[in-house]
Design a protein around this motif. Structure first.
Motif, PDB file in Angstrom:
ATOM      1  N   TYR A  28       0.841  -1.191   0.000  1.00 34.60           N
ATOM      2  CA  TYR A  28       0.000   0.000   0.000  1.00 34.60           C
ATOM      3  C   TYR A  28       0.879   1.245   0.000  1.00 34.60           C
ATOM      4  O   TYR A  28       2.012   1.228   0.495  1.00 34.60           O
ATOM      5  CB  TYR A  28      -0.893   0.032   1.245  1.00 34.60           C
ATOM      6  CG  TYR A  28      -2.094  -0.884   1.176  1.00 34.60           C
ATOM      7  CD1 TYR A  28      -3.364  -0.383   0.897  1.00 34.60           C
ATOM      8  CD2 TYR A  28      -1.961  -2.249   1.366  1.00 34.60           C
ATOM      9  CE1 TYR A  28      -4.470  -1.216   0.828  1.00 34.60           C
ATOM     10  CE2 TYR A  28      -3.051  -3.101   1.292  1.00 34.60           C
ATOM     11  CZ  TYR A  28      -4.303  -2.577   1.026  1.00 34.60           C
ATOM     12  OH  TYR A  28      -5.390  -3.412   0.949  1.00 34.60           O
ATOM     13  N   ALA A  29       0.331   2.338  -0.519  1.00 37.02           N
ATOM     14  CA  ALA A  29       1.003   3.634  -0.509  1.00 37.02           C
ATOM     15  C   ALA A  29       0.065   4.672   0.071  1.00 37.02           C
ATOM     16  O   ALA A  29      -1.093   4.785  -0.350  1.00 37.02           O
ATOM     17  CB  ALA A  29       1.413   4.039  -1.920  1.00 37.02           C
ATOM     18  N   GLY A  30       0.554   5.424   1.056  1.00 39.84           N
ATOM     19  CA  GLY A  30      -0.242   6.478   1.685  1.00 39.84           C
ATOM     20  C   GLY A  30       0.627   7.663   2.029  1.00 39.84           C
ATOM     21  O   GLY A  30       1.782   7.765   1.604  1.00 39.84           O
ATOM     22  N   LEU A  31       0.074   8.560   2.832  1.00 38.77           N
ATOM     23  CA  LEU A  31       0.791   9.760   3.255  1.00 38.77           C
ATOM     24  C   LEU A  31       0.849   9.811   4.773  1.00 38.77           C
ATOM     25  O   LEU A  31      -0.121   9.471   5.459  1.00 38.77           O
ATOM     26  CB  LEU A  31       0.100  11.017   2.716  1.00 38.77           C
ATOM     27  CG  LEU A  31       0.092  11.160   1.200  1.00 38.77           C
ATOM     28  CD1 LEU A  31      -0.805  12.318   0.777  1.00 38.77           C
ATOM     29  CD2 LEU A  31       1.506  11.383   0.679  1.00 38.77           C
ATOM     30  N   GLN A  32       1.997  10.228   5.290  1.00 37.65           N
ATOM     31  CA  GLN A  32       2.192  10.264   6.734  1.00 37.65           C
ATOM     32  C   GLN A  32       1.446  11.427   7.371  1.00 37.65           C
ATOM     33  O   GLN A  32       1.495  12.559   6.888  1.00 37.65           O
ATOM     34  CB  GLN A  32       3.677  10.378   7.062  1.00 37.65           C
ATOM     35  CG  GLN A  32       3.973  10.306   8.557  1.00 37.65           C
ATOM     36  CD  GLN A  32       5.431  10.597   8.872  1.00 37.65           C
ATOM     37  OE1 GLN A  32       6.065  11.417   8.195  1.00 37.65           O
ATOM     38  NE2 GLN A  32       5.969   9.943   9.900  1.00 37.65           N
ATOM     39  N   LYS A  33       0.750  11.130   8.474  1.00 34.74           N
ATOM     40  CA  LYS A  33       0.204  12.182   9.322  1.00 34.74           C
ATOM     41  C   LYS A  33       1.190  12.471  10.443  1.00 34.74           C
ATOM     42  O   LYS A  33       1.688  13.573  10.578  1.00 34.74           O
ATOM     43  CB  LYS A  33      -1.150  11.794   9.884  1.00 34.74           C
ATOM     44  CG  LYS A  33      -1.784  12.895  10.722  1.00 34.74           C
ATOM     45  CD  LYS A  33      -3.193  12.540  11.176  1.00 34.74           C
ATOM     46  CE  LYS A  33      -3.807  13.671  11.965  1.00 34.74           C
ATOM     47  NZ  LYS A  33      -5.186  13.319  12.421  1.00 34.74           N
ATOM     48  N   GLN A  34       1.489  11.459  11.238  1.00 38.59           N
ATOM     49  CA  GLN A  34       2.554  11.539  12.231  1.00 38.59           C
ATOM     50  C   GLN A  34       2.926  10.125  12.656  1.00 38.59           C
ATOM     51  O   GLN A  34       2.073   9.243  12.728  1.00 38.59           O
ATOM     52  CB  GLN A  34       2.139  12.352  13.456  1.00 38.59           C
ATOM     53  CG  GLN A  34       0.925  11.807  14.181  1.00 38.59           C
ATOM     54  CD  GLN A  34       0.534  12.650  15.392  1.00 38.59           C
ATOM     55  OE1 GLN A  34       1.053  13.753  15.579  1.00 38.59           O
ATOM     56  NE2 GLN A  34      -0.364  12.140  16.198  1.00 38.59           N
ATOM     57  N   GLY A  35       4.216   9.914  12.909  1.00 36.75           N
ATOM     58  CA  GLY A  35       4.657   8.585  13.277  1.00 36.75           C
ATOM     59  C   GLY A  35       4.214   7.555  12.257  1.00 36.75           C
ATOM     60  O   GLY A  35       4.386   7.726  11.055  1.00 36.75           O
ATOM     61  N   ALA A  36       3.609   6.472  12.755  1.00 34.59           N
ATOM     62  CA  ALA A  36       3.116   5.412  11.869  1.00 34.59           C
ATOM     63  C   ALA A  36       1.690   5.658  11.405  1.00 34.59           C
ATOM     64  O   ALA A  36       1.136   4.843  10.667  1.00 34.59           O
ATOM     65  CB  ALA A  36       3.193   4.068  12.587  1.00 34.59           C
ATOM     66  N   GLN A  37       1.104   6.756  11.813  1.00 31.47           N
ATOM     67  CA  GLN A  37      -0.274   7.080  11.430  1.00 31.47           C
ATOM     68  C   GLN A  37      -0.313   7.769  10.073  1.00 31.47           C
ATOM     69  O   GLN A  37       0.494   8.653   9.790  1.00 31.47           O
ATOM     70  CB  GLN A  37      -0.923   7.967  12.488  1.00 31.47           C
ATOM     71  CG  GLN A  37      -2.395   8.273  12.224  1.00 31.47           C
ATOM     72  CD  GLN A  37      -3.006   9.146  13.311  1.00 31.47           C
ATOM     73  OE1 GLN A  37      -2.295   9.660  14.171  1.00 31.47           O
ATOM     74  NE2 GLN A  37      -4.320   9.310  13.275  1.00 31.47           N
ATOM     75  N   LEU A  38      -1.285   7.380   9.246  1.00 28.42           N
ATOM     76  CA  LEU A  38      -1.424   7.934   7.906  1.00 28.42           C
ATOM     77  C   LEU A  38      -2.551   8.943   7.837  1.00 28.42           C
ATOM     78  O   LEU A  38      -3.480   8.941   8.655  1.00 28.42           O
ATOM     79  CB  LEU A  38      -1.697   6.809   6.899  1.00 28.42           C
ATOM     80  CG  LEU A  38      -0.704   5.652   6.876  1.00 28.42           C
ATOM     81  CD1 LEU A  38      -1.046   4.700   5.735  1.00 28.42           C
ATOM     82  CD2 LEU A  38       0.718   6.141   6.750  1.00 28.42           C
TER      83      LEU A  38
END
Length: 424
Positions: free
Chosen positions: A111-121
């Motif tokens: 999967y490909a996503g975008l980081q919000k903070q740490g390991a959270q997307l």
């Protein structure tokens, strides 16, 4: 930076098609319709050949990290890998590497996503990747595979998150040991999750992933920074993207006249030009880590201190022969080469007069031989004017060899961006 005798004329100013406003990884209706509950399919690595680029577009590497042999990787494990893009574009693809594996490895989902903070997307950003139309792929030992293009745009300077669920891993893994970035791992399959709750194991390396490409204007290219721990970012601040190639990337994005926008950091801590050890020698890894990357226009060659300080008896002529091999291969492939001088290291525990003499001879050749298309004088930029064999204290990361964040920025600021656009 000054040009050598073979310096080619710089490209004229080209109006670059920049993605100034991007909606990163926008979700298509087709991708939403598939969902994660579809039956698993598997593709062969042979299905991953890149399709022909559309008119006026081509594929360019936006992130890269040199692959090396790592320790044994357990099966049934997920990896969440955070990387910083350089150039923006569309139809993103990732390259997964089993170059140093002894057995096939299966990527059961990606999967490909975008980081919000740490390991959270960022909510709604995590999208399934495919390989030859299948949800999973098995990569033989020694091989790599490209994902299918992911529709939508990916912004420049974005924190992209690639999540992999890996099964069937045996023996040594392929990865990049010193990421200077906190990544995450966990047991079981959690690649599709956007939350951080299950990602309990932070780690300081990247595994399996060694390149990310985007499609952009055919006028746009990338530079590969080819080097050792200084390029890899040792002594820079973790998770802040303060390696000198990161600062260079930000300069390139802001420069309206430059057609080089992508940066792939192919530094390996401890790497040498001539000898295998910490990664394959630069002369041996050039095909995989430089020439195989998409859209590369320029090679920025900054390496040699580990050969010089190793007390192996390496001579100036030995170093010149290694540099010449890299330069000749890059030129034969139509790439420009920028050569950087080797920085001072007095005060480092391996320093002695003999190694300093080799460094001075190497730097004289880099500056004056004309074999490279342009020169960046990192030695002049970082040395102490009162003792030129020492790094300037303001730039010293603490060990008299590796620069701190300020030194990294000064190095990047000294690069003549126009010289990255030479005409070969």
């Amino acid at each position: 930076m000054k040009a050598g005798r073979k310096r080619r004329r710089a490209f004229g100013v080209v109006s670059a098609l920049l993605l100034a406003v991007c909606v990163p990884l926008t979700v298509s209706s087709a991708a939403q319709a598939k969902g994660p509950s579809q039956p698993r399919q598997q593709a062969s690595a042979r299905t991953a050949a890149a399709p022909a680029a559309s008119t006026g577009k081509h594929s360019v590497v936006t992130w890269g990290a040199s692959a090396d042999r790592q320790g044994a990787g357990p099966a049934d494990r997920s990896y969440r890998l955070i990387v910083r893009t350089s150039v923006g574009g569309s139809n993103m693809r990732i390259r997964l590497s089993n170059a140093f594996g002894d057995h096939p490895v299966t990527f059961a989902s990606a999967y490909a996503g975008l980081q919000k903070q740490g390991a959270q997307l960022v909510r709604g950003s995590n999208r399934k990747l495919s390989f030859g139309g299948a949800a999973s792929v098995t990569v033989p030992a020694g091989k790599t595979v490209l994902s299918d293009p992911l529709s939508g745009k990916l912004a420049a300077q974005a924190n992209l998150v690639i999540s992999l669920y890996v099964t069937g891993a045996q023996g040594p893994t392929t990865g990049h040991g010193m990421a200077m970035q906190t990544n995450y791992a966990t047991a079981g399959n959690h690649a599709a999750e956007e939350g951080a709750a299950n990602w309990t194991d932070p780690m300081g390396s990247w595994y399996w992933l060694d390149a990310v490409n985007v499609e952009t204007s055919s006028t746009i290219g990338s530079v590969v920074t080819f080097g050792d721990s200084i390029t890899d970012g040792w002594a820079s601040t973790t998770d802040e993207n303060r390696r000198w190639p990161d600062y260079l990337s930000r300069r390139l994005q802001a420069a309206s006249g430059s057609t080089v926008k992508g940066v792939a950091n192919e530094g390996i801590s401890g790497n040498m030009v001539l000898s295998d050890g910490a990664g394959q020698a630069a002369v041996n890894r050039m095909q995989r880590d430089v020439l195989s990357l998409a859209g590369v226009r320029t090679v920025f060659l900054f390496e040699g201190i580990n050969d010089i300080k190793s007390h192996s008896g390496v001579t100036v002529d030995d170093m010149i022969a290694g540099y010449q091999q890299i330069i000749d291969r890059a030129h034969a492939a139509g790439k420009c080469v920028v050569g950087a001088t080797v920085m001072p290291f007095k005060g480092w525990y391996e320093y002695d007069a003999a190694s300093e003499a080799v460094r001075q001879g190497v730097n004289d050749w880099i500056r004056n031989s004309g074999e490279v298309d342009a020169v960046t004088d990192f030695d002049r930029i970082t040395r102490n004017p009162y003792d030129p064999q020492l790094i300037l204290p303001f730039f010293d990361g603490g060990d008299h060899l590796h620069p701190n964040d300020k030194g990294m920025q000064a190095m990047a600021d000294s690069v003549d961006l126009a010289a990255l656009n030479c005409d070969r």
